[in-house]
Scaffold this active site. Structure first.
Site, mmCIF file in Angstrom:
data_model
loop_
_atom_site.group_PDB
_atom_site.id
_atom_site.type_symbol
_atom_site.label_atom_id
_atom_site.label_comp_id
_atom_site.label_asym_id
_atom_site.label_seq_id
_atom_site.Cartn_x
_atom_site.Cartn_y
_atom_site.Cartn_z
ATOM 1 N N TRP A 100 -6.860 -1.076 -0.423
ATOM 2 C CA TRP A 100 -7.003 -2.256 -1.297
ATOM 3 C C TRP A 100 -8.227 -2.207 -2.201
ATOM 4 C CZ3 TRP A 100 -2.785 -5.279 -0.953
ATOM 5 C CH2 TRP A 100 -2.028 -5.184 0.228
ATOM 6 N N LYS A 112 -9.725 7.215 -0.126
ATOM 7 C CA LYS A 112 -9.984 6.921 1.285
ATOM 8 C C LYS A 112 -8.655 7.122 2.005
ATOM 9 C CE LYS A 112 -12.170 3.356 4.132
ATOM 10 N NZ LYS A 112 -12.299 1.912 4.383
ATOM 11 N N GLN A 156 0.803 -1.216 0.000
ATOM 12 C CA GLN A 156 0.000 0.000 0.000
ATOM 13 C C GLN A 156 0.840 1.272 0.000
ATOM 14 O OE1 GLN A 156 -2.440 -1.733 3.410
ATOM 15 N NE2 GLN A 156 -3.918 -0.384 2.421
ATOM 16 N N GLU A 184 -3.822 -9.749 9.687
ATOM 17 C CA GLU A 184 -5.256 -9.951 9.422
ATOM 18 C C GLU A 184 -5.603 -11.209 8.629
ATOM 19 O OE1 GLU A 184 -7.188 -6.471 7.909
ATOM 20 O OE2 GLU A 184 -7.002 -5.426 9.822
ATOM 21 N N GLU A 223 -3.472 -1.307 14.537
ATOM 22 C CA GLU A 223 -4.137 -0.417 13.571
ATOM 23 C C GLU A 223 -5.422 0.114 14.172
ATOM 24 O OE1 GLU A 223 -4.992 -1.625 9.533
ATOM 25 O OE2 GLU A 223 -3.146 -2.810 9.465
HETATM 26 C C1 NOJ Z 1 -6.539 -3.198 7.698
HETATM 27 C C2 NOJ Z 1 -5.411 -3.552 6.794
HETATM 28 O O1 NOJ Z 1 -4.372 -4.127 7.506
HETATM 29 C C3 NOJ Z 1 -4.894 -2.399 5.990
HETATM 30 O O2 NOJ Z 1 -4.123 -2.925 4.987
HETATM 31 C C4 NOJ Z 1 -6.075 -1.597 5.507
HETATM 32 O O3 NOJ Z 1 -5.765 -0.659 4.537
HETATM 33 C C5 NOJ Z 1 -6.749 -0.985 6.702
HETATM 34 N N1 NOJ Z 1 -7.301 -2.065 7.460
HETATM 35 C C6 NOJ Z 1 -7.865 -0.011 6.387
HETATM 36 O O4 NOJ Z 1 -8.869 -0.658 5.694
#
Ligand code: NOJ
Length: 467
Positions: free
Chosen positions: A428, A434, A18, A159, A374
């Site tokens: 993603w 966003k 990302q 995740e 996160e």
């Molecule tokens: C969790 C993910 O780890 C990350 O890659 C993603 O962009 C964020 N959430 C926000 O959606």
């Protein structure tokens, strides 16, 4: 006013795919996402935030704004372009330079081995549904532990839950399969096995750092707590997203209640799992070796009983109200609740984070410690006069930090917080609009601009007072 401990990590999170861009540079192998984005979305991972070249700028900003930890992931296909075999020395050299810059700037790197980006060669060969790929992951992990001895904090996976959900239920992640519960649970299980084996390699070799795993834990509540159907729907959704994986991590097996829920879902939707006796020996042998649990928390959901056909509509553009999520024999999410939500229909509910931390403490007392790896607000930021006045983001982060402070008071061992994201990165399944960052990224010029939240975070990091 609430506060946080003096030794608390005030971090920022990123992920290789990302942030880095440079998807074809210096021998990097392709990942499944390269093709999937080209074929299905209106954006690609180029240029992302050009972190591959701009990392010194982001780390300089981190130091300046009090950020003392960073989540970074290694792109597996930079090290092994096809997932195994020949090492790519340029990829290895890049991460050595990156970690050295982190330490120079006093920003501790928390390094993830896999953040959604399995090399394409392995992904198209079944990804983690193929047990051969567990071996490849463990070999890649072993290589990294040895090579990158400067890393003190390792995370195996980011995740596992949303990977299964995205790849096999919602179908918004490659390979884009929908409503396949067998693949969902098998992917969860096989990835947890890969995690446990990597943890064993790390500990058996006596490395001195710490190792853990990052789980997304969205909290599931019954829409009407007095309705047994809604209570059951919340339980089943919780098993899919949280409990199955937490059991594997800390119990080394699936509890009777978990398996009853899994079997119920499979009896309605079809499917059989391949769970072997030797798998549980591995899970069991690693369950007490996790040094930390990373929790990613953004939202909670309210569940109602549901018996109809599965249907999921993913809101990828931020048109509020566009989401639908209903699963046969599980339940459906109710969005019409008295809780604020983001433009992407994520229900903002800090109490959900508190409930998850308490649940880990109570149900999995061998957890050792937690980092909130996160949390943050996805927003259509308005860039005016060289900055973004992101009061909504400050409010979001503040409320979640207050809840973390409460959890610490209640005895949960939480040692740090990583805002998602450090700087703006691409999302993603939502693209570049966003934004989550403390630092605004102009994706045309790749200039960084601190947002109002960055100044707020700096003060927080300096004083540990949440105000
Ligand atoms: C969790 C993910 O780890 C990350 O890659 C993603 O962009 C964020 N959430 C926000 O959606």
């Amino acid at each position: 006013m609430k506060n946080l401990p003096k030794d608390f990590i005030f971090g920022g999170a990123t992920a290789a795919y990302q942030a880095e861009g440079a998807t074809q540079t210096d021998g990097k192998g392709r990942v499944a996402w390269d093709t999937y984005l080209e074929e299905n979305y209106w954006y690609t991972a180029e240029p992302a935030s050009d972190f591959y070249h701009r990392y010194p700028v982001d780390l300089e900003l981190s130091e300046k704004f009090g950020v003392n930890g960073i989540r970074i992931s290694i792109a597996w296909s930079r090290i092994f372009p096809t997932g195994f075999g020949e090492v790519n020395p340029k990829g290895v050299a890049y991460y050595h330079k990156l970690f050295s810059e982190c330490h120079k700037r006093h920003v501790e790197p928390f390094v993830t081995l896999h953040h959604f980006d399995t090399p394409e060669v392995l992904h198209s060969d079944g990804d983690f549904l193929n047990r051969k790929n567990i071996d490849h992951f463990v070999d890649y992990a072993a290589y990294c532990f040895k090579e990158f001895s400067e890393v003190n904090y390792w995370t195996t996976f980011n995740e596992i839950g949303p990977i299964g959900d995205g790849q096999y239920l919602v179908g918004k992640f490659p390979p884009g399969i929908k409503y396949d519960f067998e693949k969902l649970f098998q992917s969860h299980h096989n990835m947890m096995l890969a995690h446990a084996r990597a943890v064993r390699v790390y500990k058996d070799n006596g490395y001195s750092g710490e190792i853990g795993v990052v789980h997304a834990l969205p909290t599931k509540y019954p829409y009407d707590p007095s309705n047994p159907g809604d209570v059951r729907a919340a339980e089943l959704e919780d098993i899919i997203h949280n409990k199955f994986i937490l059991d594997a991590t800390y119990l080394g097996r699936y509890s009777q209640k978990t398996m009853e829920g899994v079997n119920h879902i499979l009896s309605i939707n079809g499917g059989n799992l391949d769970l072997r006796e030797e798998d549980f020996e591995i899970l069991e042998s690693a369950k007490d070796l996790n040094d930390f649990l990373g929790i990613n928390y953004y939202m909670s959901d309210w569940m109602r009983a549901f018996d109809g056909e599965s249907e999921i509509t993913h809101n990828s553009t931020g048109a509020k109200g566009g989401s639908k999520y209903q699963l046969k024999g599980v339940g459906r999410r109710e969005f019409d609740v008295d809780v604020p939500r983001t433009d992407w229909d994520w229900m903002i509910y800090p109490q959900g984070l508190y409930d998850q931390m308490m649940r880990v403490k109570n149900d999995y007392p061998n957890y050792k410690k937690i980092y909130i790896t996160e949390n943050g607000l996805g927003y259509k930021d308005e860039f005016v006069d060289g900055t973004v006045k992101d009061d909504a983001r400050i409010d979001y982060v503040k409320k979640h930090l207050e809840i973390i402070s409460d959890a610490i008071t209640a005895g949960v061992n939480v040692k740090g917080y990583f805002i998602w994201s450090l700087m703006d990165v691409f999302s993603w399944s939502n693209g570049y609009e966003k934004r989550y960052g403390l630092f605004y990224v102009d994706f045309e010029t790749q200039e960084r601009y601190p947002k109002k939240s960055a100044y707020w975070y700096k003060k927080l990091a300096e004083t540990q007072i949440i105000e």
